[in-house]
Scaffold this motif. Sequence first.
Motif, PDB file in Angstrom:
ATOM      1  N   ALA A 210      11.131 -49.370 -10.496  1.00 51.42           N
ATOM      2  CA  ALA A 210      10.737 -48.779  -9.219  1.00 51.42           C
ATOM      3  C   ALA A 210      11.515 -47.506  -8.944  1.00 51.42           C
ATOM      4  N   ALA A 211      12.801 -47.488  -9.300  1.00 48.43           N
ATOM      5  CA  ALA A 211      13.613 -46.287  -9.076  1.00 48.43           C
ATOM      6  C   ALA A 211      13.106 -45.117  -9.912  1.00 48.43           C
ATOM      7  N   ILE A 212      12.721 -45.393 -11.173  1.00 51.49           N
ATOM      8  CA  ILE A 212      12.202 -44.335 -12.033  1.00 51.49           C
ATOM      9  C   ILE A 212      10.884 -43.796 -11.487  1.00 51.49           C
ATOM     10  N   ALA A 316       1.495 -56.054 -17.974  1.00 53.63           N
ATOM     11  CA  ALA A 316       2.830 -55.601 -18.372  1.00 53.63           C
ATOM     12  C   ALA A 316       2.742 -54.301 -19.160  1.00 53.63           C
ATOM     13  N   ARG A 317       1.725 -54.163 -20.024  1.00 51.07           N
ATOM     14  CA  ARG A 317       1.574 -52.926 -20.788  1.00 51.07           C
ATOM     15  C   ARG A 317       1.306 -51.745 -19.864  1.00 51.07           C
ATOM     16  N   ARG A 318       0.481 -51.970 -18.835  1.00 52.00           N
ATOM     17  CA  ARG A 318       0.189 -50.881 -17.902  1.00 52.00           C
ATOM     18  C   ARG A 318       1.425 -50.512 -17.087  1.00 52.00           C
ATOM     19  N   ALA A 319       2.199 -51.530 -16.686  1.00 46.48           N
ATOM     20  CA  ALA A 319       3.433 -51.253 -15.934  1.00 46.48           C
ATOM     21  C   ALA A 319       4.405 -50.448 -16.786  1.00 46.48           C
ATOM     22  N   ASP A 320       4.559 -50.838 -18.059  1.00 42.97           N
ATOM     23  CA  ASP A 320       5.456 -50.105 -18.945  1.00 42.97           C
ATOM     24  C   ASP A 320       4.964 -48.682 -19.169  1.00 42.97           C
ATOM     25  N   ALA A 321       3.640 -48.519 -19.277  1.00 42.45           N
ATOM     26  CA  ALA A 321       3.083 -47.189 -19.493  1.00 42.45           C
ATOM     27  C   ALA A 321       3.342 -46.276 -18.302  1.00 42.45           C
ATOM     28  N   CYS A 326       6.323 -41.612 -16.217  1.00 36.27           N
ATOM     29  CA  CYS A 326       7.234 -41.019 -15.233  1.00 36.27           C
ATOM     30  C   CYS A 326       8.553 -40.616 -15.876  1.00 36.27           C
ATOM     31  N   GLN A 327       9.048 -41.462 -16.804  1.00 41.27           N
ATOM     32  CA  GLN A 327      10.299 -41.142 -17.477  1.00 41.27           C
ATOM     33  C   GLN A 327      10.151 -39.877 -18.319  1.00 41.27           C
ATOM     34  N   ARG A 328       9.017 -39.750 -19.001  1.00 43.36           N
ATOM     35  CA  ARG A 328       8.805 -38.585 -19.862  1.00 43.36           C
ATOM     36  C   ARG A 328       8.690 -37.296 -19.049  1.00 43.36           C
ATOM     37  N   ILE A 329       7.980 -37.358 -17.953  1.00 44.98           N
ATOM     38  CA  ILE A 329       7.820 -36.132 -17.164  1.00 44.98           C
ATOM     39  C   ILE A 329       9.144 -35.724 -16.525  1.00 44.98           C
ATOM     40  N   MET A 330       9.996 -36.704 -16.198  1.00 47.70           N
ATOM     41  CA  MET A 330      11.332 -36.350 -15.692  1.00 47.70           C
ATOM     42  C   MET A 330      12.166 -35.721 -16.799  1.00 47.70           C
ATOM     43  N   ASN A 331      12.087 -36.292 -18.017  1.00 45.03           N
ATOM     44  CA  ASN A 331      12.862 -35.750 -19.130  1.00 45.03           C
ATOM     45  C   ASN A 331      12.408 -34.339 -19.494  1.00 45.03           C
ATOM     46  N   GLU A 334       9.911 -30.671 -15.771  1.00 40.37           N
ATOM     47  CA  GLU A 334       8.887 -29.806 -15.201  1.00 40.37           C
ATOM     48  C   GLU A 334       8.469 -30.233 -13.792  1.00 40.37           C
ATOM     49  N   LEU A 335       9.081 -31.259 -13.253  1.00 43.95           N
ATOM     50  CA  LEU A 335       8.768 -31.638 -11.875  1.00 43.95           C
ATOM     51  C   LEU A 335       9.340 -30.602 -10.911  1.00 43.95           C
ATOM     52  N   PRO A 336       8.677 -30.382  -9.785  1.00 48.18           N
ATOM     53  CA  PRO A 336       9.228 -29.430  -8.799  1.00 48.18           C
ATOM     54  C   PRO A 336      10.511 -29.965  -8.185  1.00 48.18           C
ATOM     55  N   ASP A 337      11.293 -29.060  -7.627  1.00 48.29           N
ATOM     56  CA  ASP A 337      12.533 -29.457  -6.967  1.00 48.29           C
ATOM     57  C   ASP A 337      12.237 -30.418  -5.822  1.00 48.29           C
ATOM     58  N   ASN A 338      13.175 -31.322  -5.609  1.00 47.66           N
ATOM     59  CA  ASN A 338      13.044 -32.313  -4.539  1.00 47.66           C
ATOM     60  C   ASN A 338      14.340 -32.346  -3.762  1.00 47.66           C
ATOM     61  N   GLY A 339      14.331 -31.789  -2.550  1.00 48.88           N
ATOM     62  CA  GLY A 339      15.561 -31.732  -1.761  1.00 48.88           C
ATOM     63  C   GLY A 339      16.576 -30.776  -2.357  1.00 48.88           C
ATOM     64  N   GLY A 340      16.113 -29.718  -3.059  1.00 51.14           N
ATOM     65  CA  GLY A 340      17.039 -28.717  -3.577  1.00 51.14           C
ATOM     66  C   GLY A 340      17.475 -28.944  -5.002  1.00 51.14           C
ATOM     67  N   GLU A 341      17.048 -30.062  -5.643  1.00 56.27           N
ATOM     68  CA  GLU A 341      17.448 -30.340  -7.009  1.00 56.27           C
ATOM     69  C   GLU A 341      16.284 -30.931  -7.768  1.00 56.27           C
ATOM     70  N   LYS A 342      16.402 -30.899  -9.100  1.00 49.65           N
ATOM     71  CA  LYS A 342      15.427 -31.600  -9.910  1.00 49.65           C
ATOM     72  C   LYS A 342      15.553 -33.105  -9.655  1.00 49.65           C
ATOM     73  N   PRO A 343      14.434 -33.841  -9.655  1.00 51.89           N
ATOM     74  CA  PRO A 343      14.504 -35.287  -9.402  1.00 51.89           C
ATOM     75  C   PRO A 343      15.428 -35.979 -10.397  1.00 51.89           C
ATOM     76  N   HIS A 344      16.229 -36.884  -9.928  1.00 54.35           N
ATOM     77  CA  HIS A 344      17.172 -37.606 -10.772  1.00 54.35           C
ATOM     78  C   HIS A 344      17.539 -38.925 -10.115  1.00 54.35           C
ATOM     79  N   LEU A 345      18.084 -39.827 -10.915  1.00 56.02           N
ATOM     80  CA  LEU A 345      18.598 -41.086 -10.385  1.00 56.02           C
ATOM     81  C   LEU A 345      20.078 -40.922 -10.085  1.00 56.02           C
ATOM     82  N   THR A 346      20.531 -41.469  -8.972  1.00 50.29           N
ATOM     83  CA  THR A 346      21.948 -41.445  -8.611  1.00 50.29           C
ATOM     84  C   THR A 346      22.426 -42.887  -8.476  1.00 50.29           C
ATOM     85  N   ILE A 347      23.383 -43.257  -9.296  1.00 49.86           N
ATOM     86  CA  ILE A 347      23.929 -44.615  -9.281  1.00 49.86           C
ATOM     87  C   ILE A 347      25.421 -44.513  -9.021  1.00 49.86           C
TER      88      ILE A 347
END
Length: 499
Positions: A210-212, A316-321, A326-331, A334-347
């Motif tokens: 969900a976070a990704i 499950a295959r569709r969920a993984d896909a 989403c993981q590939r497009i983040m890597n 090319e996603l637009p900035d979100n709140g001043g930065e590229k989208p990322h996970l913060t842990i």
Amino acid sequence: MGGVLAQVEADVAELVAGPLWTLSDAEVTDEVRRVHVLIQQLSARLLTLIGAADSREIPYTAGATGTANWLTYLLAMRHRDAVAWTKLAQLLPETPAVEEALAAGRVNVEQARVIAKTVHDLPSAVGEVGKAKADQALTQLAVEDRLRPETLENHRSQILELVAPEIAEERLRKDLERAERSAYDRRDFTLIPYGEGEYRVRGVLDTEMAAIVRTALDPLSGPRKPAPTAAAAALPDASGGCVACCPNDCPAAGGSAGCAGGCAGCASGGAGCAGGGVAGCAGGGCVHAGGADAVEGDHIAARVLAGEPDLRSAGARRADALVEVCQRIMNAGELPDNGGEKPHLTITLPWDALQAKVGAGLLDTGDLLTPETVRRLACDAMIIPAVLGGDGQVLDVGRARRLIDGPLRRALVLRDKGCAFPGCDRPPQWCHGHHIRAWADGGTTCLANSVMLCGFHHREIHHGYWEVRMRPDGFPEFLPPAFVDPQRRPVRNTLHRRC
């Protein structure tokens, strides 16, 4: 007592009959607050009466099957509400601190219900002393910080850690592991036909998935359209070589099929390979139709070679896909900035705890991850580590720069966790960085002079009615205008507090 009650009834009747047009705005606000306090005090009395009726078995004498059934008939109350009042009347004597606060009107009924249930549900190993300590701590939070009931509920694990840290750590670890296993086993993503030309989306994702997905989708679903981003993909040339994707020309034998032998130098993601190079390949060659880039043993499952059996369910295959897309497009970046930065996970997780494989990781959404999941994510170069107080985090850029971005913004997100204005629950992605002392007036761009505000409250602050200042503990607080609170007592946002 009958005479006192009759006097209260007479006073209430006089208050209800009083005209409202004679009241100023400040008097209306003050009366709302005072009437609410009186309602809580009378509710405390009602709860003690319900408890007395239950202990004396008055409902059974009246022919009711129980106290809740008796209240349903006596007060024309919904049965579920009667059950809730009966349960609270039984639990409240076990928590004398919140019982006293409710009788004084310092907490409301819903706050008292959460506190009483939280204390009652503590493990028996905590003991009476531990439960009394939890009662005092939760009541203090409700009174001093004015935490709403749903926020108090989020402090359950924190309270257990306060009164019995050794029990809390083991319990949290087991709960997280069980929840992660359950969510992962039930993962699903399904498109269901829903009328002509429409589909419904149904699915279940675990916390990491969900976070990704949320991180990838949020910048594309904001209230404003993002600024266009330059495309980085390249087209294949006439000979079949990969232009811009692979620095070395691919063998012509590949033809339109792309890089037949795989390109050792492919490091840009392979978005332009004629053979369908996969975004994210980094030195391992372009993966072509029918190929796979496996991620072993984890939630983002591998795509399989043609003909190889796949034991996952269709959902499950569709969920993984979905997660993989989403993981590939983040890597790809090319996603637009979100709140001043590229989208990322913060842990967030203490470094010592990460090394020792103990403690839970905290996402910026408030969700928790097991130490094993955090360690695995920390190995991914696309995950940005947020080091609190560590070297390399520039948290003060002085007068040289006006914008609050980069490491400074990440530190601001970790501190405020969203809009800091009292009562606002807007997430960090929807917020701006605001200078407490304006940059134009000589204010510096640093963490101590910054606060996170959503667009609405950012404008509200600039209107000048509310004021913001920094507390000695380094957190922002707000001074309301006199027409909201004549005493202008400072308040702060307690909704974003995490367990």
